[in-house]
Design a protein around this motif. Structure first.
Motif, PDB file in Angstrom:
ATOM      1  N   THR A 159     -13.802   0.194   4.715  1.00 30.29           N
ATOM      2  CA  THR A 159     -12.751   1.002   4.108  1.00 30.29           C
ATOM      3  C   THR A 159     -11.381   0.591   4.633  1.00 30.29           C
ATOM      4  OG1 THR A 159     -14.271   2.868   3.898  1.00 30.29           O
ATOM      5  CG2 THR A 159     -11.926   3.347   3.702  1.00 30.29           C
TER       6      THR A 159
ATOM      7  N   ARG B 290      -8.470  -1.009   2.278  1.00 32.70           N
ATOM      8  CA  ARG B 290      -7.220  -0.247   2.228  1.00 32.70           C
ATOM      9  C   ARG B 290      -6.039  -1.130   2.643  1.00 32.70           C
ATOM     10  NH1 ARG B 290      -5.831   5.028   2.029  1.00 32.70           N
ATOM     11  NH2 ARG B 290      -8.009   5.673   2.064  1.00 32.70           N
TER      12      ARG B 290
ATOM     13  N   LYS C  20      -5.466  -3.744  -0.210  1.00 30.37           N
ATOM     14  CA  LYS C  20      -4.907  -3.145  -1.412  1.00 30.37           C
ATOM     15  C   LYS C  20      -3.462  -2.695  -1.196  1.00 30.37           C
ATOM     16  CE  LYS C  20      -8.133  -3.707  -4.369  1.00 30.37           C
ATOM     17  NZ  LYS C  20      -7.914  -4.557  -5.565  1.00 30.37           N
ATOM     18  N   ALA C  21      -3.146  -2.240   0.019  1.00 31.88           N
ATOM     19  CA  ALA C  21      -1.766  -1.848   0.313  1.00 31.88           C
ATOM     20  C   ALA C  21      -0.844  -3.055   0.180  1.00 31.88           C
ATOM     21  CB  ALA C  21      -1.668  -1.264   1.716  1.00 31.88           C
TER      22      ALA C  21
ATOM     23  N   TRP D  55     -13.886  -5.142  -3.711  1.00 31.33           N
ATOM     24  CA  TRP D  55     -13.308  -3.866  -4.137  1.00 31.33           C
ATOM     25  C   TRP D  55     -14.192  -3.183  -5.181  1.00 31.33           C
ATOM     26  CZ3 TRP D  55     -10.971   0.404  -3.749  1.00 31.33           C
ATOM     27  CH2 TRP D  55     -10.535   1.115  -4.868  1.00 31.33           C
TER      28      TRP D  55
ATOM     29  N   ASP E 205     -11.801   8.058   0.364  1.00 33.37           N
ATOM     30  CA  ASP E 205     -10.915   6.930   0.672  1.00 33.37           C
ATOM     31  C   ASP E 205     -10.779   6.002  -0.530  1.00 33.37           C
ATOM     32  OD1 ASP E 205     -10.199   7.427   3.403  1.00 33.37           O
ATOM     33  OD2 ASP E 205     -12.245   6.938   3.958  1.00 33.37           O
TER      34      ASP E 205
ATOM     35  N   ILE F 227      -7.455   5.051  -2.792  1.00 35.27           N
ATOM     36  CA  ILE F 227      -7.019   3.685  -3.078  1.00 35.27           C
ATOM     37  C   ILE F 227      -6.918   3.475  -4.585  1.00 35.27           C
ATOM     38  CG2 ILE F 227      -7.630   1.243  -2.896  1.00 35.27           C
ATOM     39  CD1 ILE F 227      -9.109   1.969  -0.280  1.00 35.27           C
TER      40      ILE F 227
ATOM     41  N   SER G  15      -3.857   4.971  -6.002  1.00 36.73           N
ATOM     42  CA  SER G  15      -2.647   4.218  -5.666  1.00 36.73           C
ATOM     43  C   SER G  15      -2.500   3.004  -6.578  1.00 36.73           C
ATOM     44  CB  SER G  15      -2.673   3.788  -4.197  1.00 36.73           C
ATOM     45  OG  SER G  15      -3.692   2.844  -3.948  1.00 36.73           O
TER      46      SER G  15
END
Length: 212
Positions: A77, A81, A84-85, A123, A139, A143, A146
């Motif tokens: 995770t 995360r 992807k951020a 993903w 979580d 994501i 977002s």
């Protein structure tokens, strides 16, 4: 008395600084370990990857990984995360450019399809696992939301600059864009050379239908 108070405040201040430094070092170490683990995770996927497997394919021991991450779920995770951020930030930069937002978006998605294939596969693997695994469902949903917001901002900007509007709600925009991308990714992973070649035109055609 005032001298003792001042000395006490300095001691407290130093302790706080030391604590913050330890927290920063811990976070930096987690990020370093996650970056090292990404290749194994992306190659093997969720079901076939364990902390021990990751350790065997990296320079870190199983004990070190377990110290910084509770378990495989915590590590995976964190990795996704973090990735992807970075991806969302990269695509958000499209909105600050003066060039054609639509063209930059299509080009960026097409490039990512072929250059970040393993991470996209991880993903979708992780997102699918949430159908059965509740421990990281929240979580993954966070994501996913977002990414939905990122896609919505970009496509809305495409519409605004073209003097048009969205034909459907932003949530549906994301579902359609994601569906076209995942379809192309599956074809690309299966060795279909046309998948990556045809994807830009497919995404472009979809955007044309989404803007009215």
């Amino acid at each position: 008395m005032s001298t003792k108070v001042a000395e006490h405040k300095q001691v407290v201040r130093r302790r706080k600084i030391d604590q913050l430094s330890k927290i920063d070092k811990f976070a930096q170490r987690r990020a370093q370990l996650a970056n090292s683990a990404l290749r194994t995770l992306a190659e093997l996927g969720y079901a076939r990857t364990s902390l021990r497997e990751i350790a065997q394919n990296s320079e870190f021991s199983h004990g070190v990984l377990h110290y910084y991450f509770r378990d495989k779920v915590d590590l995976i995770t964190y990795c996704v995360r973090q990735y992807k951020a970075t991806t969302i930030t990269r695509y958000d930069q499209i909105l600050t450019e003066t060039d054609d937002v639509r063209e930059r978006f299509v080009t960026g998605m097409s490039t990512s399809l072929t250059q970040d294939t393993d991470m996209h596969r991880l993903w979708y693997d992780l997102r699918g696992q949430t159908m059965f695994e509740e421990s990281f469902r929240d979580d993954v949903r966070d994501i996913d939301h977002s990414i939905e917001r990122m896609i919505g901002r970009i496509v809305s900007q495409c519409a605004e600059r073209a003097g048009l509007r969205l034909a459907v709600p932003s949530g549906l925009v994301y579902a359609l864009v994601d569906g076209v991308f995942q379809h192309a990714l599956l074809g690309h992973l299966a060795g279909d050379e046309r998948a990556a070649v045809e994807f830009p035109d497919q995404l472009g055609a979809l955007l044309d239908r989404l803007l009215v």
